[in-house]
Design an enzyme around this catalytic site. Structure first.
Site, PDB file in Angstrom:
ATOM      1  N   VAL A   1     -18.018  -0.226   0.654  1.00 20.21           N
ATOM      2  CA  VAL A   1     -19.236   0.348   0.231  1.00 20.21           C
ATOM      3  C   VAL A   1     -19.768  -0.402  -1.203  1.00 20.21           C
ATOM      4  CG1 VAL A   1     -20.581   1.891  -0.016  1.00 20.21           C
ATOM      5  CG2 VAL A   1     -19.210   2.415   1.800  1.00 20.21           C
TER       6      VAL A   1
ATOM      7  N   GLN B   1      -8.785   0.561  12.696  1.00 20.62           N
ATOM      8  CA  GLN B   1      -9.505   1.212  13.170  1.00 20.62           C
ATOM      9  C   GLN B   1      -8.966   2.589  12.326  1.00 20.62           C
ATOM     10  OE1 GLN B   1      -8.241   1.518  17.171  1.00 20.62           O
ATOM     11  NE2 GLN B   1     -10.646   0.870  17.635  1.00 20.62           N
TER      12      GLN B   1
ATOM     13  N   ASP C   1      -4.116  -4.250   6.445  1.00 18.91           N
ATOM     14  CA  ASP C   1      -5.159  -2.996   6.135  1.00 18.91           C
ATOM     15  C   ASP C   1      -5.342  -2.398   7.634  1.00 18.91           C
ATOM     16  OD1 ASP C   1      -7.352  -2.776   4.728  1.00 18.91           O
ATOM     17  OD2 ASP C   1      -7.872  -4.154   6.188  1.00 18.91           O
TER      18      ASP C   1
ATOM     19  N   ARG D   1       0.878  -1.077  -0.125  1.00 18.83           N
ATOM     20  CA  ARG D   1      -0.182   0.085  -0.156  1.00 18.83           C
ATOM     21  C   ARG D   1       0.762   1.117   0.141  1.00 18.83           C
ATOM     22  NH1 ARG D   1      -5.626  -1.439   2.110  1.00 18.83           N
ATOM     23  NH2 ARG D   1      -5.994   1.407   3.292  1.00 18.83           N
TER      24      ARG D   1
ATOM     25  N   TYR E   1       0.553   4.423  -2.659  1.00 16.20           N
ATOM     26  CA  TYR E   1      -0.255   4.991  -1.884  1.00 16.20           C
ATOM     27  C   TYR E   1      -0.220   5.467  -1.052  1.00 16.20           C
ATOM     28  CZ  TYR E   1      -5.253   6.995  -1.845  1.00 16.20           C
ATOM     29  OH  TYR E   1      -6.164   8.455  -1.408  1.00 16.20           O
TER      30      TYR E   1
ATOM     31  N   ARG F   1     -13.354  -0.979  -3.650  1.00 14.95           N
ATOM     32  CA  ARG F   1     -13.866  -0.718  -1.721  1.00 14.95           C
ATOM     33  C   ARG F   1     -14.769  -1.481  -1.327  1.00 14.95           C
ATOM     34  NH1 ARG F   1     -12.467   5.974  -2.878  1.00 14.95           N
ATOM     35  NH2 ARG F   1     -12.095   5.649  -4.761  1.00 14.95           N
TER      36      ARG F   1
END
Length: 324
Positions: free
Chosen positions: A198, A286, A283, A152, A155, A196
């Site tokens: 959602v 929280q 990942d 990651r 990014y 993503r």
């Protein structure tokens, strides 16, 4: 222009939006046109889609330019919103070197343009600069917990470097900069296959497929509806040159992934099962913004509750899947 306070009743100049055909960028284009701005939308269409701004193409104050921000851009504008960069892991990990170049070289090019024109420039940064945070909720003063060499990192570190560049241009060239840190945002025009959470959950639920939870599903996120985010972005740009940020923009209400999945199931009436897959590397466990600065400095608070925003987003994806 950058030496005076800008407000929505005063400023009606020409605005450049890089990444303007993307999910968030297209909503920003729309909102600025509604308030009377001329809008120059720049996008290389790696993740942006022409359908997102198709309804704007005939607008007399809208202009579309295909361009990659890793190359210099020579235009005349009064404000710059720099949104260009793939924002979902599926897309930014597809070409991680290009992702870093977009964040870093793109920032240099937009800062150079702003410096030449003497206009304000806003950087759309991200909550990913906090990494897997040891502070909860995350305040702007928190420096983060980021893996600099993980999958990651292109990014996360690209956006962190872009912030560095923005503040160095401020210190070295007295440039009028604005930096916002965007937390999870959702709404119509999300890419259906961007990975993503959602969009994943909604598409899986509408198709009757298994809804995939990573890990135990107890990791948390805070979800901000796109209209609220765009209002915060414009409010930030409308501040005086003394206000630089960084400022968190997101919804401080926190939900587990399991709670989100159950809410999507209920709103869609889906019979999909919840299944578990391994948690991806790095990942965050929280994620919740402290939005005190946004409230105090911008007078901004999100207003759209999650169930209402999800309803609008589900309707969008339902129509999209019917056409497909």
């Amino acid at each position: 222009m950058n030496d005076r306070t800008r407000d929505k009743d005063y400023f009606s100049g020409r605005v450049l939006i890089t990444g303007g055909a993307g999910f968030i960028g297209s909503h920003l284009c729309e909102r600025l046109l509604e308030r009377g701005n001329e809008v120059l939308c720049v996008d290389n269409f790696f993740t942006g889609r022409r359908n997102n701004i198709g309804h704007l193409l005939q607008h007399p104050r809208f202009e579309l330019m295909r361009h990659d921000v890793t190359f210099p851009l020579y235009v005349e504008v009064d404000q710059i919103y720099n949104l260009a960069c793939p924002a979902s892991p599926v897309h930014y990990q597809f070409d991680p070197v290009q992702t870093t170049k977009t964040s870093v070289v793109g920032a240099i090019n937009m800062l150079g343009l702003a410096k030449r024109l003497k206009v304000p420039v806003l950087q759309a940064s991200t909550s990913e600069v906090y990494g897997d945070p040891s502070q909860h909720p995350q305040t702007e003063a928190y420096w983060g917990n980021v893996n600099p060499i993980g999958p990651r990192s292109c990014y996360d570190e690209g956006k962190r470097c872009a912030e560095t560049l923005f503040f160095d241009y401020r210190r070295q060239h007295q440039l009028d900069i604005k930096v916002i840190r965007i937390f999870n945002t959702y709404g119509p025009r999300m890419h259906p296959s961007d990975g993503r959470v959602v969009s994943n959950f909604i598409v899986q639920a509408l198709k009757g497929e298994d809804i995939t939870l990573y890990g135990n599903g107890e990791q948390t996120r805070s979800f901000c509806y796109v209209d609220d985010l765009v209002a915060g972005m414009i409010a930030m740009m409308d501040t005086s040159s003394e206000v630089t940020g960084p400022i968190n923009l997101g919804n401080p209400s926190e939900f587990t992934m399991r709670e989100l999945a159950q809410m999507v199931k209920e709103l869609t009436g889906s019979k999909s099962r919840l299944v578990h897959l391994p948690l991806p590397q790095d990942d965050p466990k929280q994620r919740r913004p402290d939005t005190s600065q946004a409230s105090d400095t911008l007078g901004w608070r999100p207003t759209v509750p999650l169930n209402e925003g999800l309803g609008r987003t589900i309707a969008y994806f339902d129509d999209l899947l019917k056409v497909a």
